[in-house]
Design an enzyme around this catalytic site. Sequence first.
Site, PDB file in Angstrom:
ATOM      1  N   SER A  13       0.851  -1.197   0.000  1.00 52.33           N
ATOM      2  CA  SER A  13       0.000   0.000   0.000  1.00 52.33           C
ATOM      3  C   SER A  13       0.878   1.235   0.000  1.00 52.33           C
ATOM      4  CB  SER A  13      -1.007  -0.027   1.159  1.00 52.33           C
ATOM      5  OG  SER A  13      -0.405   0.159   2.398  1.00 52.33           O
ATOM      6  N   HIS A  40      -3.003  -0.699  -2.811  1.00 57.23           N
ATOM      7  CA  HIS A  40      -4.104   0.169  -2.372  1.00 57.23           C
ATOM      8  C   HIS A  40      -3.920   1.532  -2.996  1.00 57.23           C
ATOM      9  CE1 HIS A  40      -4.255  -2.310   1.586  1.00 57.23           C
ATOM     10  NE2 HIS A  40      -4.796  -2.962   0.569  1.00 57.23           N
ATOM     11  N   ASP A 131      -3.433  -5.552   6.012  1.00 56.10           N
ATOM     12  CA  ASP A 131      -3.978  -6.301   4.882  1.00 56.10           C
ATOM     13  C   ASP A 131      -2.826  -7.097   4.270  1.00 56.10           C
ATOM     14  OD1 ASP A 131      -5.542  -7.261   2.837  1.00 56.10           O
ATOM     15  OD2 ASP A 131      -5.462  -5.417   1.644  1.00 56.10           O
TER      16      ASP A 131
END
Lengths: 195, 288
Positions: A13, A40, A131
């Site tokens: 991310s 992300h 995540d």
Amino acid sequence: MSVVTRLVALGGSWGGITAMQTILRDLDLPDDAALVAVLHRQPIRSALADVLVRGSAYPVEEAEDKAPLRPGTVYIAPPDYHLLVEPAWLSLSTEEPVKYSRPSIDVMLESAAEAFAHRLVAVIVTGASDDGTAGARAVHRRGGTVIVQDPKSAEQAVMPRSVVEAGVADRIAPLHELAATIGLAVRSRPGPGHE
Amino acid sequence: MSEPDLPDPATEPNASTDVESVELDVFLEAIQRVYGYDFRNYARASLRRRLWRRVHGEGRHSLTGLLEAVLHDPQAMERLRVDLSVTVTSMFRDPQFFRALRELVVPHLATYPFVRIWVAGCASGEEVYSLAILLREEGLADRVRIYATDVSEQVLEQAREGRMPLDKMKAYSSNYLEGGGREGLSRYYTVDGRWARMDPTLRDGVMFARHNLATDGTFNEFHLVLCRNVMIYFDRTLQHRVHELFDVSLVDLGILALGARESLVGSPLESHFDVIDAESRLYRKVAG
Ligand SMILES: C[S@@+](CC[C@H](N)C(=O)[O-])C[C@H]1O[C@@H](n2cnc3c(N)ncnc32)[C@H](O)[C@@H]1O
């Protein structure tokens, strides 16, 4: 060679775009491998594929629904869709965000683990959430290899550290060694013709 | 690591997967035969995800365990059915698509004295209300009939009510403006506690009805069909069936709109359509 038998699945991310650019610049994959990635980002139509393809030896595509997996191709999840991996193609979904993320790294890795099992190499790079940890566990459980960017070399250490702490990291490498580490790990997975 | 004549677990084809895929086939076959719900040609990866959520939700450990639960308990089947359908939607999703509708599709529709539109897989109606607002602003509302269908009666009920969570309206409002909205979205709803109630006259030319794209046939001739983010849950075989269904349901030169990352590439029906605008996934059925 038209079938993908070994897969690299990468998640990141915060700082992930730069990290992935670095990896793509040096990456050398066997002929039967492809790479899928979830980074992300804001759910706006962006030119992420255009950014990533610069300096990359492989074409970079934003994934289309049911796109057949082609060797030597890099696929990134489109904004606002989950990316799921099937044995021969990619699938998209608008299911609820998982851990506030859509696309979700966990969703991508769990489906890839199912589809590619021990022929999968998962890579977790810099990021500011956890995540990817559940996904890395699934990859580990199904016999795939998990590579983690050394949290010390990561722009944001949370994501890689979380995988290390879960105890499922097979290799930990600094950013400038990730491409080589991935290349080696993929080659050590059984290739075409090997069951 | 492994003994010379023992199989190496890292290179053995994983037995558990093979068993699981048999279980999955049996599972889908069984609920089709017992309940008539046909998920056999849905895309497997996301189906598996949602099935496993129910495995845990019903306190089971395998798909076979879940199958036992749903075969003997219709309520467990009902919980599964609800969980299996992804009904997430929003108003003016992909604003540039709605802009393209205004600029490229409306002028074409305006050439017909009467227009029939099919929104297939309309979920709780956000897309339908968005379309109704657009048609009103473009002066077409009086000559349009919208058939909005979905396989799920629950979401159709919500769609008929036309009630959206108020906290979403801010995001919808900026989508609407980005999509070429001419007024302000607040013009089309009233606030009722935590809900936004859509102007009921937006429903005037709209008919909500149950229709299953996997099993039902065509029911009219349409000038425009919207089917966005529905076929991503289907495998190629079922997608092609639905392409065929839309092909026979469209008038010559009728327009088909797909979701932002869907296309007709590789479909046997690809040659029946021209691309109007690749970016917004708009197709025109060729005459003949
Ligand atoms: C993710 S929603 C898409 C909603 C809307 N079109 C959009 O783009 O925002 C998918 C919808 O497809 C419906 N659906 C799934 N399978 C279907 C089928 N076989 N026939 C008709 N509708 C179906 C689901 O019930 C759900 O409401």
